[in-house]
Design a protein around this motif. Structure first.
Motif: not given
Length: 755
Positions: A731-755
């Protein structure tokens, strides 16, 4: 720099900071105590008091003033208590009061404070004072008459006069493995029993739990990022191993000590304790397999117990909030699971047994003695208060109310309360009559309430508006008495989730599409976003619950949250369908919901990702390993990967024991001693990101490490994100924020989502 949703979501602790919570109403209805931070980004809660008639609010305790601006320091015991209750904020995070609501006690930096809840405003931040007692203090609780405060320090149960005098120990540990007055790990983590001591109504003695965790196996939790620090040894009762030994004593302020006796071999789990003016102390104890429970009355003179009621269930017996308890007329108030015809006929009563109901939806009803107070139209969740003439409780719509709509339900869902995710507050007369819903605004909604002296505090969240609205009502006629202000921030984005029932099983589901999506934009890659397991309802009629889904949707996904079988809020049969088959049932329902929704929503089934945390993390990893034909990428956060490594009370309820049911564990776990479990070696390899906190003492990091080793041995590429110093909450602010960003980056790369 503009505020982004991930940053705001993290900084506001998921938009909970600034929102009032933890209400207590005076028995005369004139005052309400509650917690609230000063703003939507301040993590420190203050204790407030509100005058109901005039509407004035004052600060009763300000942690910054009490600590002189010093940073808060938490003892290991307090850290563990907050981790068990998933408390990630600071300041006065909990308090207890006397019966008249004139005094509150709380711990701050391990120090004991009391606060005056009846006086005038103080410009220095309230009339809170520190009592000079041994530290660190855990879980202080005033006596009902307000003359004493009981608390735990160094494993001892101690009592001090409210004036700060006559501090003394009523029971001391005598051994390093013993504590008095605290809930053991398994009770706090899985039974929702966070307390270990209870005052008598007459304020002359206490019921106190003695916990000895010597029989429990020790595990080691280390921080590899800081090798100079010593590893922590924790007592962790893994499935099939020994639990802590829990006994109960009556401790008098006069120094007397009487052990409470019951058949602890037959009923080792102390699940609930209740002591009020309405009757003798009442215990709810469970068998190890949780298929049998006994309601016990305690003789305070001898410590002997007598059986008031025994319940049995062929699958398991659930635990509920606010019960068991005595009604003013002496009847036993409880929530019971009833099956099929027995439920409709109201056959189960006091002194009887609750029948098991494999395969039957059944009903979850409210009982007072032999009187069945609710019908199958309501699925009772918890008892909120027991009054002289009625009971206040929370409930969802039961299967009995839904059945008539089954044929008519479509992707858009029926109107109002027939949509999933509605949790309302109801009042029902003790002597029989119809349950009446208490509502301040639109339905469906997510509501809770407390009351006292004719004043009711109703908290309500709705899908169409951010945050929670808290109103004071005169209970007699629901006349408004004011609104308690929320300082929570307004989210930088808005959402409009579609709440509906999907598929033949009518699985409760929420669908979120990108903001401004048009049909001409074409099919969308899908992100399944479940918890999907026991005790975790994600499809609720509340706006903020779907904000993260909206943010993911705005990155180019159709986000689907499905509460399949095993999740709460539907029916007893729905929850118990996962017995001995966790993996197959919960995964099947995610697949069914996905395919059913694809008939009505623009879902690209060739690009389906799944993410989740804890049980949701387990389900995400399970999905890509066993159904790679459906799921194409997974983010598995803090996943349970081998159920032999999870705790007794939770795991054995669903899987039995590793000794007696090894095939259940092999079928439900992701890994076995030989490697990946039930995975076709020739199946497609799907990208997986595994995230885990190194300091997690609930789902220990061994789960992630063993899964990674099994994947490596099978030649399956994957990513691992270890979080140094992070627990299960992350629940730490830095961890919580960057976890969202890293997850969406991984999902876009893995599923071929542009942008």
């Amino acid at each position: 720099m503009a505020t982004t949703f991930p940053r705001q979501h993290a900084r506001t602790h998921r938009f909970t900071l600034g929102s009032p919570r933890s209400f207590t109403v005076a028995p005369d209805g004139t005052r309400v105590a509650f917690l609230r931070t000063r703003s939507g980004s301040d993590r420190a809660h203050l204790l407030w008091v509100r005058d109901v008639a005039g509407g004035e609010e004052r600060i009763a305790a300000d942690p910054e003033a009490l600590l002189g601006g010093a940073a808060e320091e938490l003892s290991p015991e307090e850290r563990a208590r907050r981790e068990r209750s998933r408390e990630g904020t600071a300041g006065v995070v909990g308090y207890a009061t006397d019966t008249s609501l004139r005094m509150a006690a709380f711990a701050l930096s391990g120090r004991l404070f009391t606060a005056d809840l009846s006086g005038a405003a103080d410009p220095n931040g309230g009339k809170a004072v520190e009592l000079p007692v041994p530290t660190p203090v855990v879980d202080p609780r005033p006596s009902p008459d307000g003359r004493h405060v009981a608390y735990v320090a160094a494993g001892a149960l101690r009592v001090v006069a409210a004036t700060g005098e006559d501090d003394r120990a009523l029971a001391e540990p005598g051994a390093g493995t013993v504590t008095w007055g605290l809930a053991e790990f398994i009770a706090a983590e899985e039974m929702s029993r966070t307390r270990g001591h209870w005052w008598s109504p007459d304020s002359d003695r206490l019921l106190v739990a003695r916990v000895d965790d010597a029989p429990v196996r020790r595990w080691t939790i280390a921080d590899p990022a800081n090798p100079q620090e010593e590893a922590t040894r924790v007592a962790y009762p893994a499935a099939g191993t020994e639990n802590a030994e829990v006994t109960l004593y009556l401790l008098g302020l006069d120094g007397s000590r009487t052990q409470v006796a019951w058949d602890r071999e037959r009923y080792p789990y102390l699940a609930r304790v209740h002591w009020s003016q309405a009757g003798p102390p009442l215990l709810l104890v469970q068998s190890r397999d949780q298929r049998e429970a006994a309601y016990l009355s305690v003789d305070t003179a001898t410590g002997a117990t007598s059986v008031t009621l025994t319940e049995r269930d062929a699958i398991w017996l659930e635990l509920f909030g606010g019960v068991p308890a005595w009604a003013p007329d002496g009847s036993l108030v409880r929530i019971a699971d009833e099956a099929g015809a027995a439920a409709e006929a109201g056959e189960a009563g006091e002194g009887g047994e609750t029948p098991g109901a494999p395969g039957s939806p059944g009903a979850r009803v409210l009982m007072a003695g032999a009187r069945r107070l609710t019908t199958s139209a309501l699925h009772v969740r918890a008892v909120l208060d027991i009054g002289e003439r009625d009971i206040l409780f929370s409930a969802s719509e039961g299967d009995g109310a839904r059945s008539d709509e089954a044929e008519a339900d479509t992707a858009s869902g029926p109107a109002a309360r027939s949509a999933p995710g509605d949790i309302g507050v109801y009042r029902v007369p003790l002597d029989g009559g119809e349950a009446v819903r208490i509502a301040d605004e639109e339905t469906p909604h997510l509501a809770s309430a407390v009351r006292g002296g004719g004043t009711l505090v109703l908290s309500t969240a709705v899908p169409s508006r951010p945050g929670t609205r808290v109103v004071l009502l005169r209970e007699a006629d629901s006349a408004p008495l004011g609104t308690v202000a929320s300082y929570a921030e307004t989210p930088v984005l808005a959402t409009a989730p579609r709440l509906l029932h999907a598929g033949k099983r009518r699985i409760p589901t929420a669908v979120v599409l990108p903001t401004g999506y048009r049909e001409s934009d074409g099919p969308l890659p899908v992100l399944m976003d479940p918890y999907g397991g026991p005790h975790g309802q994600r499809v609720v009629a509340a706006h903020n619950a779907h904000l993260t889904a909206q943010w993911f949707a705005d990155q180019g996904f159709a986000v689907v949250t499905a509460d399949g079988r095993g999740t709460p809020g539907h029916s007893p049969g729905w929850e118990k369908a996962v017995s001995r088959r966790l993996a197959s049932v919960t995964l099947d329902d995610q697949v069914e919901a996905l395919h059913a929704l694809a008939e009505d929503f623009p879902l690209d089934l060739s690009r389906v990702g799944i993410r989740g945390w804890s049980y949701g993390g387990y389900l995400a990893a399970l999905a890509v390993l066993r159904r790679p034909d459906v799921f194409h990428a997974a983010v598995a956060g803090a996943p349970v990967t081998d159920w032999r490594l999870y705790d007794t009370h939770y795991t054995e309820r669903y899987c039995g024991t590793p000794q007696n049911d090894p095939e259940v564990y092999a079928g439900s776990s992701l890994i076995t001693d030989e490697g990946l479990s039930l995975v076709d070696a020739d199946s497609p390899h799907r990208p997986m990101m595994i995230i885990h906190g190194i300091a997690d003492d609930n789902v220990v990091v061994a789960h992630a490490l063993r899964l990674s080793s099994a994947l490596l041995a099978a030649g399956r590429a994957h990513e691992v994100l270890p979080l140094s110093g992070v627990t299960h909450m992350a629940s730490g602010p830095e961890v919580a924020e960057n976890l969202l960003l890293l997850q969406v980056d991984f999902l876009k790369r893995s599923l071929g989502v542009a942008g």
